[in-house]
Design a protein around this motif. Structure first.
Motif, mmCIF file in Angstrom:
data_model
loop_
_atom_site.group_PDB
_atom_site.id
_atom_site.type_symbol
_atom_site.label_atom_id
_atom_site.label_comp_id
_atom_site.label_asym_id
_atom_site.label_seq_id
_atom_site.Cartn_x
_atom_site.Cartn_y
_atom_site.Cartn_z
ATOM 1 N N ASP A 29 0.816 -1.113 -0.060
ATOM 2 C CA ASP A 29 0.003 -0.035 0.135
ATOM 3 C C ASP A 29 0.714 1.404 0.099
ATOM 4 N N TYR A 30 1.808 1.269 0.797
ATOM 5 C CA TYR A 30 3.084 2.344 0.801
ATOM 6 C C TYR A 30 3.392 2.539 -0.644
ATOM 7 N N ALA A 31 3.991 1.489 -1.289
ATOM 8 C CA ALA A 31 4.463 1.727 -2.685
ATOM 9 C C ALA A 31 3.566 2.471 -3.648
ATOM 10 N N GLN A 32 2.207 1.873 -3.591
ATOM 11 C CA GLN A 32 1.098 2.346 -4.558
ATOM 12 C C GLN A 32 1.039 3.840 -4.086
ATOM 13 N N SER A 33 0.793 4.145 -3.055
ATOM 14 C CA SER A 33 0.784 5.620 -2.333
ATOM 15 C C SER A 33 1.890 6.475 -3.051
ATOM 16 N N SER A 34 3.019 5.851 -2.853
ATOM 17 C CA SER A 34 4.205 6.696 -3.086
ATOM 18 C C SER A 34 4.318 7.017 -4.623
ATOM 19 N N LEU A 35 3.884 6.003 -5.503
ATOM 20 C CA LEU A 35 3.759 6.113 -6.982
ATOM 21 C C LEU A 35 2.915 6.980 -7.399
ATOM 22 N N GLY A 36 1.644 7.135 -6.891
ATOM 23 C CA GLY A 36 0.561 7.812 -7.460
ATOM 24 C C GLY A 36 -0.299 6.880 -8.434
ATOM 25 N N ASP A 37 -0.731 7.451 -9.410
ATOM 26 C CA ASP A 37 -1.615 6.951 -10.392
ATOM 27 C C ASP A 37 -0.857 5.708 -11.236
ATOM 28 N N ILE A 38 -1.224 4.668 -11.047
ATOM 29 C CA ILE A 38 -0.528 3.611 -11.794
ATOM 30 C C ILE A 38 -1.007 3.485 -13.294
ATOM 31 N N VAL A 39 -0.165 3.465 -14.420
ATOM 32 C CA VAL A 39 -0.712 3.493 -15.587
ATOM 33 C C VAL A 39 -0.284 2.277 -16.540
ATOM 34 N N PHE A 40 0.698 1.589 -16.122
ATOM 35 C CA PHE A 40 1.224 0.487 -16.885
ATOM 36 C C PHE A 40 1.965 -0.287 -15.943
ATOM 37 N N GLU A 81 -3.146 -11.395 -15.681
ATOM 38 C CA GLU A 81 -3.513 -10.626 -16.786
ATOM 39 C C GLU A 81 -4.177 -9.266 -16.911
ATOM 40 N N PRO A 82 -5.314 -9.372 -16.003
ATOM 41 C CA PRO A 82 -6.111 -8.274 -16.037
ATOM 42 C C PRO A 82 -5.369 -6.921 -15.650
ATOM 43 N N LEU A 83 -4.388 -6.914 -15.285
ATOM 44 C CA LEU A 83 -3.472 -5.777 -14.898
ATOM 45 C C LEU A 83 -2.893 -4.914 -16.201
ATOM 46 N N ASN A 84 -2.682 -6.012 -17.056
ATOM 47 C CA ASN A 84 -2.593 -5.181 -18.502
ATOM 48 C C ASN A 84 -3.423 -4.086 -18.873
ATOM 49 N N ASP A 85 -4.755 -4.441 -18.680
ATOM 50 C CA ASP A 85 -5.829 -3.329 -19.207
ATOM 51 C C ASP A 85 -6.444 -2.591 -18.313
ATOM 52 N N ALA A 86 -5.959 -3.033 -16.735
ATOM 53 C CA ALA A 86 -6.458 -2.168 -15.397
ATOM 54 C C ALA A 86 -5.554 -2.068 -14.482
ATOM 55 N N PRO A 87 -4.089 -1.565 -14.749
ATOM 56 C CA PRO A 87 -3.348 -1.316 -13.811
ATOM 57 C C PRO A 87 -3.595 -0.775 -12.232
ATOM 58 N N ASP A 88 -4.390 0.413 -12.865
ATOM 59 C CA ASP A 88 -4.960 1.078 -11.514
ATOM 60 C C ASP A 88 -5.660 0.191 -10.477
ATOM 61 N N THR A 89 -6.061 -0.897 -10.757
ATOM 62 C CA THR A 89 -6.700 -1.813 -9.810
ATOM 63 C C THR A 89 -5.583 -1.818 -8.612
ATOM 64 N N ILE A 90 -4.160 -1.845 -8.915
ATOM 65 C CA ILE A 90 -3.465 -1.685 -7.745
ATOM 66 C C ILE A 90 -3.629 -0.574 -6.897
ATOM 67 N N ASN A 91 -3.971 0.550 -7.405
ATOM 68 C CA ASN A 91 -4.260 1.672 -6.664
ATOM 69 C C ASN A 91 -5.308 1.695 -5.759
ATOM 70 N N SER A 92 -6.392 1.044 -6.269
ATOM 71 C CA SER A 92 -7.518 0.792 -5.560
ATOM 72 C C SER A 92 -7.442 -0.034 -4.268
#
Length: 129
Positions: A29-40, A81-92
């Motif tokens: 959670d810390y990593a995704q928060s630090s990165l911001g909106d994940i696009v790829f 595989e779904p992360l290829n189309d929806a990488p922002d799932t990680i932010n959620s």
């Protein structure tokens, strides 16, 4: 931020959940928060051999590109595989969004990883909070 007790954590901000010899890996959670909106997200191919501490892919956000490091040694058996189309799932929900599954070579890999409490302490020392 929350860090589930069932996971072990790498100082490179990946989490791992071991089920027998299968390690499920994602970013914290810390990593995704630090990165911001994940696009790829760039993930390895199934069958790729990984060594603990080596890179297995990368995450691209609006701020930066960050390498992903394997907390275990083994063979990639599945990728999300779904992360290829929806990488922002990680932010959620970073704690519930796995990236890869690895068949490990041995359970001793986890000895160098941190518990949830130790990871939380590591993050607070790193950020000064």
């Amino acid at each position: 931020m929350s860090y589930p007790e069932k996971y072990r954590y790498a100082k490179s901000h990946e989490w791992v959940e071991l089920d027998g010899a299968t390690a499920t890996i994602g970013i914290t959670d810390y990593a995704q928060s630090s990165l911001g909106d994940i696009v790829f997200v760039e993930l390895p191919k199934v069958g790729q051999e990984l060594t603990a501490g080596s890179t297995f892919g990368s995450v691209e956000s609006v701020k930066a590109v960050s390498d992903l490091y394997s907390p275990v040694t083994g063979t990639v058996t599945a990728i999300n595989e779904p992360l290829n189309d929806a990488p922002d799932t990680i932010n959620s929900d970073a704690n519930a969004t796995w990236m890869i599954k690895v068949e490990t070579k041995g359970a001793d890999d986890l000895s160098s990883l941190l518990s949830a409490a130790d990871y939380e302490k590591f993050v607070s020392e790193e950020t000064g909070h």
